[in-house]
Design an enzyme around this catalytic site. Sequence first.
Site, PDB file in Angstrom:
ATOM      1  N   SER A 110       0.843  -1.188   0.000  1.00  0.00           N
ATOM      2  CA  SER A 110       0.000   0.000   0.000  1.00  0.00           C
ATOM      3  C   SER A 110       0.879   1.239   0.000  1.00  0.00           C
ATOM      4  O   SER A 110       2.098   1.144   0.113  1.00  0.00           O
ATOM      5  CB  SER A 110      -0.918   0.013   1.220  1.00  0.00           C
ATOM      6  OG  SER A 110      -0.152   0.311   2.366  1.00  0.00           O
ATOM      7  N   LYS A 111       0.229   2.385  -0.114  1.00  0.00           N
ATOM      8  CA  LYS A 111       0.958   3.663  -0.224  1.00  0.00           C
ATOM      9  C   LYS A 111       2.002   3.844   0.866  1.00  0.00           C
ATOM     10  O   LYS A 111       3.073   4.388   0.620  1.00  0.00           O
ATOM     11  CB  LYS A 111      -0.044   4.828  -0.148  1.00  0.00           C
ATOM     12  CG  LYS A 111      -0.624   5.196  -1.487  1.00  0.00           C
ATOM     13  CD  LYS A 111      -0.405   6.688  -1.769  1.00  0.00           C
ATOM     14  CE  LYS A 111      -0.684   7.033  -3.212  1.00  0.00           C
ATOM     15  NZ  LYS A 111      -2.093   7.123  -3.538  1.00  0.00           N
TER      16      LYS A 111
END
Length: 489
Positions: A261-262
């Site tokens: 994820s980010k």
Amino acid sequence: MSVTTRFAPSPTGMLHIGGARTALFNYLFAKRHNGKFLLRIEDTDRARSTDEATAAILEGMEWLGLTPDAPPVMQFDQAARHTEIALDMIARGTAFRCYATPEELQARRDLGEEKRQAAKAEGISEDEKTALLAEANELLAPYRSPWRDGAAAPSEDAPYTVRLRAPDGGDRVLEDGVQGRVTIQASELDDMILLRADGTPTYMLAVVVDDHDMGVTHVIRGDDHLRNAFRQIPIYEAMGWDIPKFAHVSLIHGPDGAKLSKRHGALSTLAYRDMGYLPEAMKAYLLRLGWSHGDQEIFTEDEAIALFDIGGINKAPARLDLEKLGQINAHFIRLADDERLFSLLKPLLEAEAPLTEAETARIRAALPGMKDRGTTLPELAAAFAFLRDIRPIQMNKKARKSLSEEGLDRLVGLRDELQQLRQWTAETISHVISSYCADRDLSMGQVGQPLRAALTGGLPAPDIAPVLEWLGKDETLGRIEDQTALDRD
Ligand code: GLU
């Protein structure tokens, strides 16, 4: 065996590194077998697909050099063909018109949910509970339409969807190239929609028709599509088409093992370009992220093409390791051609001020000997700072200290010797410095430190003799002169 692979991104965002890896695996597998690597832009989701995303995907693939062997197929453009196949399937009896309305289907699900809740109520007997659960399960099970066996339409102009007649019963087995043998029950499959009530084809139909039409023999993609394979295979069967080989690759995870994820850093492939990674390094890194061949860590593209096999893809999710990416990048920077590296560094070097002619000459001269000075392009660009026009040089503390009276005296002496030097090469320079030290019984450090201070201001630089060569005679003597003259003032 002729091989055709494809990468089939949905243009709803950037080319993320998971997608780039999928593209790479498909590319390498095709090249390995002298086959074709194709690109299909799956733009059937009109609301979420954008031209910008398509452009970003193409740019990312171009940067990585993953050139498809034919112009990209735009999935939405094939809609008429998808419809044609759905109608063909009706004619073959493998698909049918279903007249259930969305409201009926919703009511059915609601009723199923109600029964499931009712089964939990207190005070009902075991028998009642079992009966309620059975009813609930039936209502909530994958949908099998009452029209699947040719029941008549409720009225002549009743709206309908076209559904696939799902396989009746038994096990469905997939021999997946990565996941191995995967089995599900046919009852887990619904009579899925092929054409919606408005006549538009569904994604699931489009993928299969396109893969067939493009002659795809191997589908290598993320394992988030594993279940889709079970839904797609019956379409091949319904049409009597060859079923491609499937290989579902596990997703990439962050260093902590959680789904990527980010917060794990950049997800976009092009962000890595912008951070100063070389495309061949990114490719070598993505290759190792989920594929291995013995203990080898770094593969050139030619090696990867010669060795890539689906059997080498790991079943367990790979973990992102940016340190390793840095090491691989450093390796490929060292291998990179001077001209190319210079043109990649130039915009970074010129971010603050354009390069003068003299600076360009010095940096070009230094480049071959400086390639190990950074793991990314910006890091490398920063290492050239001492070759810019930086007179009068700013000293750091340590450098200033080494320019003591003694240090400056030594520099004056050395400058006189260097002035005599005709042939200005690292070798002749090194020779002058060593004999100067030897003649005066000085250690290399006693001369090298003030010299480095005068020439770089204390910036880290490699061996001193090449620094003099790269700077050139005039600049070298000028920088020494700056310090010795200051002393005289
Ligand atoms: N368009 C799908 C995606 O971007 C890929 C479908 C496929 O590879 O079959 O996830």
